[in-house]
Design a protein around this motif. Structure first.
Motif, PDB file in Angstrom:
ATOM      1  N   ALA A   1     114.040  51.233  13.515  1.00  0.00           N
ATOM      2  CA  ALA A   1     112.665  51.016  13.039  1.00  0.00           C
ATOM      3  C   ALA A   1     112.447  49.624  12.456  1.00  0.00           C
ATOM      4  CB  ALA A   1     112.307  52.072  11.996  1.00  0.00           C
ATOM      5  N   LYS A   2     113.520  49.008  11.924  1.00  0.00           N
ATOM      6  CA  LYS A   2     113.415  47.688  11.311  1.00  0.00           C
ATOM      7  C   LYS A   2     114.657  46.869  11.642  1.00  0.00           C
ATOM      8  CE  LYS A   2     110.947  49.552   7.265  1.00  0.00           C
ATOM      9  NZ  LYS A   2     111.019  49.732   5.786  1.00  0.00           N
TER      10      LYS A   2
ATOM     11  N   ILE B   1     115.794  59.897  11.093  1.00  0.00           N
ATOM     12  CA  ILE B   1     115.112  59.816  12.383  1.00  0.00           C
ATOM     13  C   ILE B   1     113.735  60.442  12.239  1.00  0.00           C
ATOM     14  CG2 ILE B   1     115.127  60.541  14.791  1.00  0.00           C
ATOM     15  CD1 ILE B   1     118.199  60.669  14.585  1.00  0.00           C
ATOM     16  N   GLN B   2     112.712  59.676  12.567  1.00  0.00           N
ATOM     17  CA  GLN B   2     111.333  60.161  12.529  1.00  0.00           C
ATOM     18  C   GLN B   2     110.558  59.553  13.684  1.00  0.00           C
ATOM     19  OE1 GLN B   2     110.063  62.432  10.522  1.00  0.00           O
ATOM     20  NE2 GLN B   2     111.788  62.613   9.090  1.00  0.00           N
ATOM     21  N   ASN B   3     109.830  60.400  14.428  1.00  0.00           N
ATOM     22  CA  ASN B   3     108.934  59.942  15.495  1.00  0.00           C
ATOM     23  C   ASN B   3     109.637  59.061  16.526  1.00  0.00           C
ATOM     24  OD1 ASN B   3     106.693  61.209  14.170  1.00  0.00           O
ATOM     25  ND2 ASN B   3     106.583  59.448  12.780  1.00  0.00           N
ATOM     26  N   GLY B   4     110.866  59.400  16.848  1.00  0.00           N
ATOM     27  CA  GLY B   4     111.587  58.687  17.905  1.00  0.00           C
ATOM     28  C   GLY B   4     112.245  57.404  17.465  1.00  0.00           C
TER      29      GLY B   4
ATOM     30  N   ARG C   1     124.881  63.343  19.509  1.00  0.00           N
ATOM     31  CA  ARG C   1     124.605  61.915  19.394  1.00  0.00           C
ATOM     32  C   ARG C   1     123.403  61.530  20.240  1.00  0.00           C
ATOM     33  NH1 ARG C   1     130.290  58.847  20.349  1.00  0.00           N
ATOM     34  NH2 ARG C   1     128.900  57.053  20.142  1.00  0.00           N
ATOM     35  N   LEU C   2     122.628  60.569  19.724  1.00  0.00           N
ATOM     36  CA  LEU C   2     121.497  60.005  20.445  1.00  0.00           C
ATOM     37  C   LEU C   2     121.525  58.490  20.290  1.00  0.00           C
ATOM     38  CD1 LEU C   2     118.562  62.323  19.264  1.00  0.00           C
ATOM     39  CD2 LEU C   2     119.678  62.377  21.494  1.00  0.00           C
ATOM     40  N   ASN C   3     120.988  57.801  21.272  1.00  0.00           N
ATOM     41  CA  ASN C   3     120.769  56.364  21.133  1.00  0.00           C
ATOM     42  C   ASN C   3     119.274  56.151  20.973  1.00  0.00           C
ATOM     43  OD1 ASN C   3     120.257  53.439  22.348  1.00  0.00           O
ATOM     44  ND2 ASN C   3     122.404  53.561  21.703  1.00  0.00           N
ATOM     45  N   LEU C   4     118.874  55.686  19.797  1.00  0.00           N
ATOM     46  CA  LEU C   4     117.459  55.570  19.471  1.00  0.00           C
ATOM     47  C   LEU C   4     117.131  54.164  18.988  1.00  0.00           C
ATOM     48  CD1 LEU C   4     116.916  58.901  17.506  1.00  0.00           C
ATOM     49  CD2 LEU C   4     116.170  58.400  19.838  1.00  0.00           C
TER      50      LEU C   4
ATOM     51  N   GLY D   1     118.347  49.756  20.563  1.00  0.00           N
ATOM     52  CA  GLY D   1     118.974  51.065  20.446  1.00  0.00           C
ATOM     53  C   GLY D   1     120.243  51.035  19.622  1.00  0.00           C
ATOM     54  N   VAL D   2     120.444  52.067  18.813  1.00  0.00           N
ATOM     55  CA  VAL D   2     121.669  52.234  18.033  1.00  0.00           C
ATOM     56  C   VAL D   2     122.168  53.669  18.200  1.00  0.00           C
ATOM     57  CG1 VAL D   2     121.199  50.431  16.318  1.00  0.00           C
ATOM     58  CG2 VAL D   2     120.290  52.741  15.964  1.00  0.00           C
ATOM     59  N   ASP D   3     123.470  53.864  18.039  1.00  0.00           N
ATOM     60  CA  ASP D   3     124.056  55.196  18.164  1.00  0.00           C
ATOM     61  C   ASP D   3     123.819  55.982  16.882  1.00  0.00           C
ATOM     62  OD1 ASP D   3     125.028  54.895  20.728  1.00  0.00           O
ATOM     63  OD2 ASP D   3     126.932  54.034  20.069  1.00  0.00           O
ATOM     64  N   CYS D   4     123.244  57.169  17.057  1.00  0.00           N
ATOM     65  CA  CYS D   4     122.917  58.033  15.912  1.00  0.00           C
ATOM     66  C   CYS D   4     123.713  59.339  16.010  1.00  0.00           C
ATOM     67  CB  CYS D   4     121.423  58.352  15.893  1.00  0.00           C
ATOM     68  SG  CYS D   4     120.347  56.915  15.885  1.00  0.00           S
ATOM     69  N   TYR D   5     124.374  59.707  14.925  1.00  0.00           N
ATOM     70  CA  TYR D   5     125.072  60.984  14.821  1.00  0.00           C
ATOM     71  C   TYR D   5     124.191  61.934  14.006  1.00  0.00           C
ATOM     72  CZ  TYR D   5     129.333  58.470  16.271  1.00  0.00           C
ATOM     73  OH  TYR D   5     130.260  57.731  16.960  1.00  0.00           O
TER      74      TYR D   5
END
Length: 388
Positions: free
Chosen positions: A325-326, A342-345, A319-322, A381-385
């Motif tokens: 984009a919109k 996920i692209q470019n952070g 998991r990441l918090n990223l 930021g949102v939680d990404c699986y």
């Protein structure tokens, strides 16, 4: 109906029995260690050269070459002040070596070696025990073996490894509307695809599906299929037949096979009609039939139990918090797992969020969790699986 965290806690809290086995190192990729591995000797076991060049004694710019040491040589060269020996990567450095200088920074004339600049003490020498000391723990119990892990274990001279057995997985798909590949598809029918996706998802994370069956919407056939699979599997995964329609027989068939419900229905989108049950040391997941729902539930709920049953320290998807984009507004009244890329952070929520739509999941690499009726602004930021 349970909340997402409650469902995950029920899965995490399951008592499981894991067994170990001895496997050849070459067959251990993706398995988890059932006991720690300690270094049987120092690594490296001797001071050696980090590159092709010259081993030197003293800090100067001119040396006399007195010999050569290749990798694997049992050379007994002993350098004195002002002396050097030709040496190759991995070779044991001669006694009294102060440094190794790469050959590109030298000039040789006869037996004379000239340096562009004096070396630094100890440069380009890999010292004995620099990476590991004898007795040091290399990998803890539960470590999931990677290609690099196999290389590390192999460098310790270990050929056989004690690991946890992986669970035996069976997969059953149900539905009168499903047609096998190669058969003629009639009006109102669809080609069966969930078994391919779920089987591949298992393999993507290091597990294998031992048996795959397709059963029509017939109560007795489903009941019999469950009985057979429970006898030979550790975990049974259903796709379809778990909702509340007149032809959804899976839940009743599980009950008549002695499977005890742990939870049924999760307050989420997609994948609300998700079932989790247990019979003794056997586990059952009945996933929704819609492709995106089925695969999402596998990633979030089934995968953590597979890791637990295989003795791994992993708990599920990374998991990441990223930042998003919109701007995005979750208009659903339920917390949602959204197909994303996920692209470019940054992470972008993709079009095609319907539970039957799997193309967007195929084009993405993550699921984003957003709570019910929640708006997220660009950059928040949102939680990404991570699914790939």
């Amino acid at each position: 109906m349970v909340q997402i965290e409650e469902a995950l806690k029920i899965i995490r809290d399951q008592q499981v029995q894991v067994k170990s086995e001895i496997r050849a190192l070459s067959d251990c990729l993706g398995y988890s260690l059932s006991k720690e591995i300690s270094a049987p000797f120092d690594m490296p076991t001797f001071d050696n050269s980090a590159m092709d060049g010259y081993a030197l004694c003293g800090i100067s710019r001119e040396f006399k070459i007195i010999g050569e040491v290749a990798a694997g040589d049992e050379s007994r060269i002993r350098l004195r002040e002002g002396e050097a020996a030709r040496i190759f990567t991995g070779a044991k450095v001669p006694e009294n070596s102060s440094a190794v200088i790469m050959q590109e920074k030298t000039t040789v004339s006869g037996n004379k070696l000239f340096l562009e600049q004096p070396p630094k003490q100890g440069q380009s020498i890999r010292k004995k025990g620099e990476e590991l000391k004898k007795g040091e723990v290399v990998f803890e119990k539960g470590y999931t073996i990677t290609p690099a892990g196999i290389g590390m274990i192999g460098s310790l001279g270990i050929a056989m490894v004690e690991v946890f057995k992986k669970p035996v997985i069976h997969l059953i798909t149900t539905g009168n509307e499903l047609v096998k590949h190669g058969a003629l598809k009639k009006e109102g029918q669809i080609y069966e695809s969930n078994s391919y996706a779920l089987r591949s998802a298992c393999e993507d994370f290091g597990f294998s599906c031992k048996e795959k069956k397709q059963i029509q919407d017939d109560f007795e056939a489903i009941k019999s299929g469950i009985k057979d699979s429970l006898e030979t599997s550790d975990i049974l995964i259903f796709s379809g037949g778990i909702s509340v329609g007149e032809y959804d027989f899976v839940k009743q068939a599980l009950e008549e096979n002695g499977v005890e419900e742990q939870f049924y229905k999760v307050f989420q989108k997609p994948g609300k009609p998700l079932y989790f049950g247990r019979k003794e040391n056997k586990f059952v997941f009945a996933l929704p039939g819609n492709p995106a729902s089925s695969l999402s539930c596998f990633y979030i709920y089934v995968l953590p139990l597979l890791y637990k049953l295989s003795g791994s320290v992993k708990k599920g998807l990374d998991r990441l918090n990223l930042p998003i984009a919109k701007d995005y507004e979750n208009k659903s009244d339920r917390p949602s797992f959204l197909k994303a890329d996920i692209q470019n952070g940054f992470v972008e929520i993709l079009d095609g969020q319907g539970s039957s739509m799997i193309k967007s999941m195929a084009l993405g690499n993550a699921l984003v969790f957003i709570d019910a009726t929640t708006s997220v602004k660009k950059g928040e930021g949102v939680d990404c699986y991570l699914i790939s």
